[in-house]
Design a protein around this motif. Structure first.
Motif, PDB file in Angstrom:
ATOM      1  N   GLN A 365       0.869  -1.173   0.000  1.00 26.74           N
ATOM      2  CA  GLN A 365       0.000   0.000   0.000  1.00 26.74           C
ATOM      3  C   GLN A 365       0.912   1.230   0.000  1.00 26.74           C
ATOM      4  OE1 GLN A 365      -2.396   1.335   3.485  1.00 26.74           O
ATOM      5  NE2 GLN A 365      -4.137   0.798   2.196  1.00 26.74           N
ATOM      6  N   VAL A 366       0.639   2.175  -0.893  1.00 25.87           N
ATOM      7  CA  VAL A 366       1.476   3.373  -1.028  1.00 25.87           C
ATOM      8  C   VAL A 366       0.586   4.605  -0.937  1.00 25.87           C
ATOM      9  CG1 VAL A 366       3.032   4.663  -2.548  1.00 25.87           C
ATOM     10  CG2 VAL A 366       3.170   2.157  -2.445  1.00 25.87           C
ATOM     11  N   GLY A 367       1.024   5.607  -0.185  1.00 19.37           N
ATOM     12  CA  GLY A 367       0.251   6.837  -0.072  1.00 19.37           C
ATOM     13  C   GLY A 367       1.138   8.039   0.140  1.00 19.37           C
ATOM     14  N   ASP A 368       0.554   9.226  -0.063  1.00 21.98           N
ATOM     15  CA  ASP A 368       1.304  10.462   0.179  1.00 21.98           C
ATOM     16  C   ASP A 368       0.520  11.420   1.063  1.00 21.98           C
ATOM     17  OD1 ASP A 368      -0.693  11.377  -1.487  1.00 21.98           O
ATOM     18  OD2 ASP A 368       0.639  12.716  -2.626  1.00 21.98           O
ATOM     19  N   GLY A 369      -0.458  10.893   1.804  1.00 22.31           N
ATOM     20  CA  GLY A 369      -1.271  11.739   2.669  1.00 22.31           C
ATOM     21  C   GLY A 369      -2.637  12.011   2.088  1.00 22.31           C
ATOM     22  N   SER A 370      -2.710  12.062   0.749  1.00 15.30           N
ATOM     23  CA  SER A 370      -4.009  12.272   0.112  1.00 15.30           C
ATOM     24  C   SER A 370      -4.293  11.188  -0.927  1.00 15.30           C
ATOM     25  CB  SER A 370      -4.053  13.653  -0.564  1.00 15.30           C
ATOM     26  OG  SER A 370      -2.995  13.779  -1.500  1.00 15.30           O
ATOM     27  N   TYR A 371      -3.246  10.686  -1.552  1.00 14.94           N
ATOM     28  CA  TYR A 371      -3.365   9.621  -2.548  1.00 14.94           C
ATOM     29  C   TYR A 371      -3.031   8.292  -1.884  1.00 14.94           C
ATOM     30  CZ  TYR A 371      -1.684   6.586  -6.360  1.00 14.94           C
ATOM     31  OH  TYR A 371      -1.455   5.548  -7.210  1.00 14.94           O
ATOM     32  N   THR A 372      -3.859   7.265  -2.116  1.00 18.78           N
ATOM     33  CA  THR A 372      -3.572   5.941  -1.567  1.00 18.78           C
ATOM     34  C   THR A 372      -3.804   4.887  -2.638  1.00 18.78           C
ATOM     35  OG1 THR A 372      -4.235   6.614   0.657  1.00 18.78           O
ATOM     36  CG2 THR A 372      -4.108   4.262   0.230  1.00 18.78           C
ATOM     37  N   TRP A 373      -2.845   4.010  -2.790  1.00 16.60           N
ATOM     38  CA  TRP A 373      -2.964   2.879  -3.720  1.00 16.60           C
ATOM     39  C   TRP A 373      -2.628   1.619  -2.962  1.00 16.60           C
ATOM     40  CZ3 TRP A 373       0.302  -1.032  -4.800  1.00 16.60           C
ATOM     41  CH2 TRP A 373       0.000  -1.864  -5.886  1.00 16.60           C
ATOM     42  N   GLY A 374      -3.396   0.531  -3.174  1.00 14.96           N
ATOM     43  CA  GLY A 374      -2.979  -0.731  -2.597  1.00 14.96           C
ATOM     44  C   GLY A 374      -4.107  -1.543  -2.027  1.00 14.96           C
ATOM     45  N   TYR A 375      -3.751  -2.483  -1.191  1.00 12.59           N
ATOM     46  CA  TYR A 375      -4.688  -3.481  -0.694  1.00 12.59           C
ATOM     47  C   TYR A 375      -5.613  -2.891   0.358  1.00 12.59           C
ATOM     48  CZ  TYR A 375      -2.070  -3.727   3.651  1.00 12.59           C
ATOM     49  OH  TYR A 375      -1.492  -3.416   4.848  1.00 12.59           O
ATOM     50  N   SER A 376      -6.743  -3.568   0.590  1.00 11.56           N
ATOM     51  CA  SER A 376      -7.638  -3.223   1.688  1.00 11.56           C
ATOM     52  C   SER A 376      -7.076  -3.789   2.980  1.00 11.56           C
ATOM     53  CB  SER A 376      -9.026  -3.808   1.438  1.00 11.56           C
ATOM     54  OG  SER A 376      -9.543  -3.387   0.194  1.00 11.56           O
ATOM     55  N   HIS A 377      -7.378  -3.144   4.069  1.00  7.97           N
ATOM     56  CA  HIS A 377      -6.882  -3.627   5.353  1.00  7.97           C
ATOM     57  C   HIS A 377      -7.516  -4.964   5.686  1.00  7.97           C
ATOM     58  CE1 HIS A 377      -4.444  -0.248   6.642  1.00  7.97           C
ATOM     59  NE2 HIS A 377      -5.356   0.542   6.093  1.00  7.97           N
ATOM     60  N   GLY A 378      -6.751  -5.833   6.343  1.00 11.63           N
ATOM     61  CA  GLY A 378      -7.274  -7.117   6.767  1.00 11.63           C
ATOM     62  C   GLY A 378      -6.844  -8.245   5.871  1.00 11.63           C
ATOM     63  N   PRO A 379      -6.870  -9.455   6.380  1.00 11.88           N
ATOM     64  CA  PRO A 379      -6.383 -10.602   5.605  1.00 11.88           C
ATOM     65  C   PRO A 379      -7.220 -10.925   4.392  1.00 11.88           C
ATOM     66  CG  PRO A 379      -7.448 -11.308   7.643  1.00 11.88           C
ATOM     67  CD  PRO A 379      -7.298  -9.834   7.731  1.00 11.88           C
TER      68      PRO A 379
END
Length: 442
Positions: A365-379
């Motif tokens: 998961q990659v973010g810059d404070g406003s932009y987020t890309w990646g998986y959902s939290h949790g298994p």
């Protein structure tokens, strides 16, 4: 069978004889050319060499008379005996020997060091033009593998075989060089312990990879650790000590290997003796590790998992959420793949190259404070495994990179980098999952 006959071909200044490649093989014509063998820059003997096909690789390779190789090793105090099948080398204690990973593939002859077979090789039997006697020829390539185990490097240019006996790096030399790197490290270091403070007492004996890893852990146990400092009001302001217990392995050598300390070296085990050629590479890898990044020749910044305490993550073991083995694997995966992440600024954006971690079921998961890309939290998250280069707006408070092992209920690390005036401070990474947040002044 007719005896081999030698003759001189004036136009080529080479010797040719009718030879036998191996017992039972058909006779063939060999061409011999002059050779110079240099030891530490001195021309010590001038036998002939020939070329024949290596039965293992099916490729042409260069053969030298075993007699002359024995004479050269004798100058180094290495005694040898040849019984027609095994070449036995007796190496004095003053020479450090690497007996790791011996070659076991069958071949026409074996080479043993102090009684242990370390290499097998093809051989060629032919009449030595200098002595007029049948002698055994052995291939330079296989000889070089054995010499490497004795700290002797070699180069072959078709005429000259140059051997250089490298001086083993002493414990004292290596410790001094390591402490120069460590003393220059300021980020996330509470103190700069001396060798004595860390319990490190080097000698003038050759240094091994295990020594280096153990000393680094000794240093970190005195130098590393921090006070948790969350943004939100919290009573958890406790000190996070550094311990090898919280790392990807509790064995110093394995831990250091996972962190890339021996990348690009000849090191293959904790008992491997560090050569002068390895020393500079290990020190460069150490700087990469303790700094947290390095700039590659193509302008990318290659990250390294920050060198700090993983006390908070290890609570997963203490609380019986993960077994020690599960925790070690999670941390090894996180470390290995994070160390392959590269970042480059491109205008107002950041290019973030994420390695494909699907084999380890590791999601990004990659973010810059406003932009987020990646998986959902949790298994149950989809799992974004990388293998792509993201274009991330460089306008937030900084870059965050989260790794989560879907094999370990999506536990992992979140590493943050502060953005200062449009530039990331790569040398000050924070583990915000472990409550290591930037101070309000950043």
């Amino acid at each position: 069978m007719r005896k081999p006959v030698a003759f001189l071909t004036a136009s080529t200044t080479a010797w040719a004889v009718l030879s036998v490649l191996a017992p039972g093989a058909q006779a063939a014509t060999q061409t011999f050319s002059p050779t110079h063998i240099y030891l530490n820059g001195q021309d010590v003997t001038n036998p002939v060499h020939t070329t024949a096909v290596d039965p293992s690789s099916k490729q042409p390779t260069t053969f030298l008379p075993i007699y002359y190789a024995m004479q050269v090793l004798n100058k180094l105090g290495i005694q040898s005996a040849w019984d027609g099948h095994t070449w036995s080398l007796t190496v004095p204690s003053s020479i450090t020997v690497n007996l790791d990973n011996p070659a076991t593939s069958p071949n026409q002859m074996s080479i043993a060091i102090n009684g242990k077979v370390v290499q097998t090789a093809p051989k060629l039997v032919a009449k030595d033009p200098a002595s007029g006697q049948d002698t055994t020829f052995i291939p330079i390539w296989y000889l070089s593998q054995v010499l490497n185990r004795l700290g002797i490097s070699s180069t072959w240019d078709g005429t000259n075989w140059r051997l250089t006996q490298t001086k083993p790096v002493t414990q004292q030399d290596m410790a001094n060089a390591m402490w120069q790197v460590l003393n220059a490290t300021t980020w996330d270091v509470n103190s700069h312990p001396s060798m004595s403070d860390a319990g490190v007492n080097p000698t003038n004996a050759p240094v091994t990879a295990g020594d280096v890893a153990t000393w680094l852990g000794d240093w970190a146990s005195k130098a590393k650790g921090y006070v948790a400092h969350p943004y939100n009001n919290s009573s958890d302001m406790s000190y996070r000590p550094w311990s090898l217990q919280y790392e990807a392995s509790q064995d110093p050598y394995t831990w250091a290997t996972i962190n890339g300390l021996y990348q690009g070296t000849s090191v293959s085990s904790g008992s491997s003796v560090i050569t002068s050629a390895d020393e500079s590479t290990i020190l460069a890898n150490l700087r990469w590790w303790v700094t947290g990044y390095k700039t590659t020749s193509d302008g990318w910044v290659q990250l390294h998992l920050p060198f700090y305490s993983h006390y908070n993550e290890w609570q997963l073991v203490l609380g019986n959420v993960l077994t020690q083995a599960q925790y070690n694997q999670m941390m090894a995966d996180d470390t290995t793949y994070f160390d392959e992440v590269k970042v480059k600024q491109s205008g107002s954006n950041l290019l973030v190259a994420l390695p494909d971690a699907s084999k380890s079921n590791l999601a990004w998961q990659v973010g810059d404070g406003s932009y987020t890309w990646g998986y959902s939290h949790g298994p149950s998250g989809q799992g974004f495994y990388g293998g792509i280069t993201l274009t991330v707006p460089n306008k937030g408070p900084g870059l965050t990179i989260r790794m989560a092992s879907l094999n370990a209920d999506a536990h992992g690390l979140t590493i943050a980098y502060v953005n200062t005036d449009g530039g990331l401070v790569y040398g000050q990474p924070y583990d915000i999952m472990d409550l290591q947040y930037p101070s309000s002044s950043n």
